[in-house]
Design a protein around this motif. Structure first.
Motif, short mmCIF file in Angstrom:
data_model
loop_
_atom_site.label_atom_id
_atom_site.label_comp_id
_atom_site.label_asym_id
_atom_site.label_seq_id
_atom_site.Cartn_x
_atom_site.Cartn_y
_atom_site.Cartn_z
N ILE A 1 -75.75 -28.00 30.91
CA ILE A 1 -76.20 -29.08 31.79
C ILE A 1 -77.13 -29.97 30.98
CG2 ILE A 1 -77.49 -29.64 33.89
CD1 ILE A 1 -76.52 -26.94 35.01
N VAL B 1 -74.97 -35.42 39.75
CA VAL B 1 -74.74 -34.23 40.56
C VAL B 1 -73.90 -34.68 41.74
CG1 VAL B 1 -75.79 -32.38 41.91
CG2 VAL B 1 -76.91 -33.19 39.82
N VAL C 1 -81.92 -26.41 39.04
CA VAL C 1 -81.66 -27.71 38.44
C VAL C 1 -82.49 -28.72 39.23
CG1 VAL C 1 -79.93 -29.47 37.91
CG2 VAL C 1 -79.32 -27.04 37.77
N ILE D 1 -73.50 -24.27 41.91
CA ILE D 1 -72.67 -25.13 41.07
C ILE D 1 -71.28 -24.54 40.93
CG2 ILE D 1 -72.39 -26.10 38.76
CD1 ILE D 1 -75.48 -26.13 38.59
N VAL E 1 -69.04 -27.74 35.65
CA VAL E 1 -69.75 -28.73 34.85
C VAL E 1 -68.73 -29.44 33.97
CG1 VAL E 1 -71.53 -29.09 33.10
CG2 VAL E 1 -71.83 -27.31 34.82
N VAL F 1 -72.21 -32.58 37.27
CA VAL F 1 -72.37 -31.24 37.80
C VAL F 1 -71.75 -31.27 39.20
CG1 VAL F 1 -74.05 -29.53 38.61
CG2 VAL F 1 -74.50 -30.83 36.51
#
Length: 94
Positions: free
Chosen positions: A26, A32, A51, A70, A73, A78
């Motif tokens: 990340i 995101v 995060v 998550i 990625v 993300v």
């Protein structure tokens, strides 16, 4: 010639721009993307299993998401769980 002064223990010494996590690398500034496909913010930093999203007001941390939320990625984003997109980023398996 001057020598640099040592940093105080309270100063933020983490100048990294990327962090290796269990879901992939990340990087600061990544988008995101929420489960509905809408962007919810950008990455400020990673602290442990959290995060932290970019600041919303001067001097205040933005919201955070847990690494466990998550789904994948990619090179620039993300992706949070719940999208049903098993081919995105590192969540894809052959």
């Amino acid at each position: 010639m001057t020598t640099p002064s040592p940093q105080s223990p309270n100063e933020d010494t983490d100048q990294r721009s990327s962090w290796a996590t269990s879901v992939g690398t990340i990087r600061r500034g990544m988008k995101v993307i929420g489960p509905d496909g809408d962007p919810i913010g950008t990455v400020s930093r990673v602290e442990g299993e959290r995060v932290i999203l970019a600041e919303h007001a001067a001097g205040e941390d933005g919201p955070f998401i847990a690494v466990t939320q998550i789904d994948g990625v990619s090179e620039d984003a993300v992706l949070l769980q719940g999208r049903g997109d098993a081919t995105f980023g590192l969540a894809a398996e052959d």
